[in-house]
Scaffold this motif. Sequence first.
Motif, mmCIF file in Angstrom:
data_model
loop_
_atom_site.group_PDB
_atom_site.id
_atom_site.type_symbol
_atom_site.label_atom_id
_atom_site.label_comp_id
_atom_site.label_asym_id
_atom_site.label_seq_id
_atom_site.Cartn_x
_atom_site.Cartn_y
_atom_site.Cartn_z
ATOM 1 N N LYS A 1 0.818 -1.212 0.000
ATOM 2 C CA LYS A 1 0.000 0.000 0.000
ATOM 3 C C LYS A 1 0.855 1.266 0.000
ATOM 4 O O LYS A 1 1.834 1.361 0.725
ATOM 5 C CB LYS A 1 -0.890 -0.003 1.243
ATOM 6 C CG LYS A 1 -1.921 1.097 1.270
ATOM 7 C CD LYS A 1 -3.097 0.690 2.130
ATOM 8 C CE LYS A 1 -4.181 1.753 2.156
ATOM 9 N NZ LYS A 1 -4.652 2.184 0.855
ATOM 10 N N ASP A 2 0.425 2.246 -0.800
ATOM 11 C CA ASP A 2 1.068 3.565 -0.807
ATOM 12 C C ASP A 2 1.023 4.182 0.593
ATOM 13 O O ASP A 2 0.077 3.947 1.354
ATOM 14 C CB ASP A 2 0.327 4.522 -1.755
ATOM 15 C CG ASP A 2 0.469 4.158 -3.224
ATOM 16 O OD1 ASP A 2 1.357 3.373 -3.574
ATOM 17 O OD2 ASP A 2 -0.340 4.688 -4.028
ATOM 18 N N GLU A 3 2.045 4.987 0.885
ATOM 19 C CA GLU A 3 2.091 5.806 2.103
ATOM 20 C C GLU A 3 2.194 5.022 3.410
ATOM 21 O O GLU A 3 1.951 5.584 4.479
ATOM 22 C CB GLU A 3 0.887 6.769 2.181
ATOM 23 C CG GLU A 3 0.786 7.743 1.029
ATOM 24 C CD GLU A 3 1.905 8.780 0.975
ATOM 25 O OE1 GLU A 3 2.693 8.911 1.926
ATOM 26 O OE2 GLU A 3 1.991 9.476 -0.053
ATOM 27 N N THR A 4 2.524 3.747 3.363
ATOM 28 C CA THR A 4 2.784 3.013 4.596
ATOM 29 C C THR A 4 4.295 2.993 4.821
ATOM 30 O O THR A 4 5.071 3.195 3.886
ATOM 31 C CB THR A 4 2.223 1.579 4.531
ATOM 32 O OG1 THR A 4 2.807 0.911 3.415
ATOM 33 C CG2 THR A 4 0.699 1.591 4.397
ATOM 34 N N LYS A 5 4.700 2.761 6.034
ATOM 35 C CA LYS A 5 6.126 2.869 6.385
ATOM 36 C C LYS A 5 7.021 1.989 5.516
ATOM 37 O O LYS A 5 7.967 2.462 4.897
ATOM 38 C CB LYS A 5 6.312 2.528 7.866
ATOM 39 C CG LYS A 5 7.728 2.726 8.340
ATOM 40 C CD LYS A 5 7.880 2.430 9.813
ATOM 41 C CE LYS A 5 9.340 2.592 10.204
ATOM 42 N NZ LYS A 5 9.580 2.259 11.579
#
Length: 148
Positions: free
Chosen positions: A37-41
């Motif tokens: 997923k985009d924008e996860t660490k």
Amino acid sequence: MKEGDKLPEFSLLDQNRNEFNSKSLLGKKSVIYFYPKDETKGCTAQACSFRDAFEDFKNADANVVGISSDSPESHEKFAKRYDLPFTLLSDEEKEVRKLFEVPTNLLGFIPGRVTYIFDEEGILKKIYNSQMKPESHVDEAMKVLEEI
């Protein structure tokens, strides 16, 4: 998929809402990485690792493509925020993920983080699967590209 298999044919929208066809990868080495997923660490660390090594991939005459089930709009924001110079593809229906047989992790709740490295003819040379070491995908891909 297994090593020696041919690059599957597929079409998806990229972060600019343009249609991307896998046939366009033939003639150059290619690194296709699936991420959750985009924008996860972990995914941000992985994408930034590919960004930071992008010149090395260019020098190895290799394409880099990231695929997740996020929308093209999400990919566009993600690519702009982190200055990602490579293609991000939107597999919202998870059809390409199934085509590549990308496994899930944590009892099937988290989409897998798997990198596939292909030669110029579209032959799969290596599959690297590591959910917990997102930055290691770049090193593994570069090792394989150097051997091709």
